[in-house]
Design a protein around this motif. Structure first.
Motif, PDB file in Angstrom:
ATOM      1  N   PRO A 157     -60.778  -0.979  61.386  1.00  0.00           N
ATOM      2  CA  PRO A 157     -62.140  -0.911  60.843  1.00  0.00           C
ATOM      3  C   PRO A 157     -62.471   0.404  60.154  1.00  0.00           C
ATOM      4  O   PRO A 157     -63.415   0.459  59.349  1.00  0.00           O
ATOM      5  CB  PRO A 157     -63.023  -1.126  62.083  1.00  0.00           C
ATOM      6  CG  PRO A 157     -62.156  -1.942  63.008  1.00  0.00           C
ATOM      7  CD  PRO A 157     -60.779  -1.411  62.804  1.00  0.00           C
ATOM      8  N   ASN A 179     -62.011  -2.291  71.500  1.00  0.00           N
ATOM      9  CA  ASN A 179     -62.282  -3.250  70.423  1.00  0.00           C
ATOM     10  C   ASN A 179     -63.583  -2.952  69.690  1.00  0.00           C
ATOM     11  O   ASN A 179     -64.118  -3.826  69.000  1.00  0.00           O
ATOM     12  CB  ASN A 179     -62.330  -4.672  70.986  1.00  0.00           C
ATOM     13  CG  ASN A 179     -61.005  -5.113  71.556  1.00  0.00           C
ATOM     14  OD1 ASN A 179     -59.955  -4.913  70.940  1.00  0.00           O
ATOM     15  ND2 ASN A 179     -61.027  -5.702  72.746  1.00  0.00           N
ATOM     16  N   GLU A 239     -66.366  -2.102  67.183  1.00  0.00           N
ATOM     17  CA  GLU A 239     -66.537  -2.161  65.738  1.00  0.00           C
ATOM     18  C   GLU A 239     -67.507  -1.055  65.301  1.00  0.00           C
ATOM     19  O   GLU A 239     -68.363  -0.626  66.072  1.00  0.00           O
ATOM     20  CB  GLU A 239     -67.104  -3.516  65.327  1.00  0.00           C
ATOM     21  CG  GLU A 239     -66.151  -4.683  65.542  1.00  0.00           C
ATOM     22  CD  GLU A 239     -65.042  -4.714  64.506  1.00  0.00           C
ATOM     23  OE1 GLU A 239     -65.262  -4.182  63.389  1.00  0.00           O
ATOM     24  OE2 GLU A 239     -63.964  -5.261  64.809  1.00  0.00           O
ATOM     25  N   LYS A 267     -68.716  -3.798  72.189  1.00  0.00           N
ATOM     26  CA  LYS A 267     -68.395  -4.520  70.954  1.00  0.00           C
ATOM     27  C   LYS A 267     -68.718  -3.686  69.720  1.00  0.00           C
ATOM     28  O   LYS A 267     -67.988  -3.689  68.741  1.00  0.00           O
ATOM     29  CB  LYS A 267     -69.154  -5.850  70.916  1.00  0.00           C
ATOM     30  CG  LYS A 267     -68.724  -6.830  72.007  1.00  0.00           C
ATOM     31  CD  LYS A 267     -69.509  -8.125  71.902  1.00  0.00           C
ATOM     32  CE  LYS A 267     -69.077  -9.114  72.978  1.00  0.00           C
ATOM     33  NZ  LYS A 267     -69.842 -10.389  72.908  1.00  0.00           N
ATOM     34  N   THR A 268     -69.843  -2.996  69.762  1.00  0.00           N
ATOM     35  CA  THR A 268     -70.252  -2.156  68.642  1.00  0.00           C
ATOM     36  C   THR A 268     -71.241  -1.127  69.148  1.00  0.00           C
ATOM     37  O   THR A 268     -71.924  -1.349  70.159  1.00  0.00           O
ATOM     38  CB  THR A 268     -70.907  -2.983  67.518  1.00  0.00           C
ATOM     39  OG1 THR A 268     -71.371  -2.096  66.490  1.00  0.00           O
ATOM     40  CG2 THR A 268     -72.075  -3.797  68.045  1.00  0.00           C
TER      41      THR A 268
END
Length: 426
Positions: free
Chosen positions: A259, A328, A330, A378-379
């Motif tokens: 990313p 993971n 983002e 997640k973010t």
């Protein structure tokens, strides 16, 4: 002394007739071609403010953070399984430029050679929790006498002392093959530091390293292979387990790096990505080279998880714990769907203070969550909510997963049950 006065005086140690500006530009130009090629060059703004963030403390203070129980144990714990936050006397960090906090408090390309260690997510000690949220500043709420938080910034490539770095032993640009040197430096410092009891004090060491191995993978696929990554990590953790008593090691899982290719702005600073991580940035989107790098990144994560799954690095007064919260994650996005670049420095690669604070909160939360139940973010679009140690388990979680601990017993039980069934059939 306020922050502006402090930074001005510290800057005077280096700055002579704009020589610091020249040195910064020379270093930046050594990292990337110094020509605009249509990119916006923003370096004509006030040097002090944009490079060193002299208006840092003008932002609102964070609300106070309190927990129902912030007291130490009645007596100094002897088991790694019963260490409360207030029992921790020493904090340290190992790693690379993410832990030295390269450029974290500046707003232009000129800030990139500055290591804002005092604001680093895992070890920064500037001010208090209300000024900047770091793991060290959270621990200071529980133990104000904590040893090791980084007090000031340093300049990449310049000699430093422990009075400047604290126990932040990270080195900008280091790969996993260098981490044993950091550990040796840490052990020697622990043994000689005034007021630190090497044998008796409980220590928390946070280690995040390996991203530079991925960034350099295409340059030497043998040197930066997954096998070598695991070998260097194993040797490093073995050394700590053998030589450092009363220690909890946070090994933070490396990030998924693909990313980062999406972090783009039409600036010269963003071109530095090509120097910091050419193996990631330069391949075409659908190329076999990029696909191979993504697979290597995933394999690094998988093999590190396998290495730390079980009791390999666990004994009465020592434990290594994998903290997976960013594996993971983002990049954060704005409501319109674009990436929130306020989390990233002028080089479009490293984290600003805003990003460091989210890393710190996520790590703290993981430390008080058992293996198998650790939060994975997640973010960072939504701020991480800091939590308190639970009343039922006020200790840092260090016990490996139950399944791993029970495996030897299961292996013993299977033949015994088979033997009992034979007797039953007679």
């Amino acid at each position: 002394m306020d922050y502006r006065q402090f930074m001005t005086e510290r800057l005077s140690d280096y700055k002579d007739d704009n020589m610091l500006t020249t040195r910064v530009l020379l270093l930046v130009c050594s990292l990337a071609p110094c020509h605009a090629d249509g990119f916006t060059l923003e370096e004509e703004e006030d040097f002090n403010q944009d490079v060193l963030g002299t208006d840092f403390l003008r932002r609102p203070l964070h609300p106070s953070f309190f927990c129902p129980d912030m007291s130490p144990s009645p007596t100094v714990p002897t088991s790694v399984e019963f260490v409360k936050a207030a029992d921790v006397k020493v904090i340290a960090a190992l790693g690379d430029s993410l832990t030295t906090a390269i450029g974290a408090n500046g707003s232009t390309i000129l800030s990139i050679p500055f290591e804002f260690r005092q604001l680093s997510w895992s070890i920064g000690g500037y001010g208090t929790y209300q000024n900047v949220i770091t793991l060290a500043n959270i621990f200071k709420l529980f133990n104000p006498g904590l040893l090791g938080p980084s007090p000031v910034w340093t300049f990449h490539g310049q000699p430093t002392t422990v009075n400047e770095t604290g126990f932040n032993f990270a080195v900008t640009g280091h790969n996993t093959l260098n981490v044993s040197d950091q550990i040796r430096h840490m052990i020697d410092t622990f043994k000689s530091y005034p007021g630190l009891s090497f044998e008796e004090d409980w220590k928390v060491v946070t280690m995040l390293i390996g991203m530079n191995d991925i960034c350099d993978f295409c340059k030497d696929k043998t040197l930066f292979s997954t096998d070598n990554f695991i070998r260097h990590m194993t040797d490093a953790l073995d050394t700590m387990m053998k030589e450092i008593p009363r220690t909890i090691v946070n090994v933070v899982q490396i990030l998924s790096m693909k990313p980062l290719r999406d972090l783009q702005r039409p600036t010269l600073g963003c071109q530095l990505q090509k120097s910091f991580c050419s193996c990631l940035v330069q391949p075409e989107e659908d190329s076999t080279e990029l696909q191979e790098l993504v697979e290597v990144n995933t394999e690094f994560q998988r093999r590190l998880e396998k290495l730390l799954d079980g009791e390999r690095f666990f004994k009465k007064d020592f434990a290594v714990v994998l903290q997976p919260y960013v594996e993971n994650a983002e990049p954060p996005h704005l409501p319109d769907g674009t990436i929130d670049m306020s989390f990233f420095t002028a080089d479009c690669f490293h984290f600003t203070v805003k990003g460091h604070e989210e890393l710190a909160k996520g790590l703290w939360n993981n430390m008080f969550q058992p293996v198998g139940q650790k939060e994975v973010i997640k973010t960072f679009s939504e701020p991480v909510k800091l939590t308190c140690p639970s009343k039922e388990h006020p200790y840092i979680y260090t016990r490996p997963r139950v399944e791993s601990s029970a495996a030897p017993l299961r292996r013993l039980c299977v033949p015994l049950m088979s033997l009992l069934s034979v007797f039953h059939s007679l």
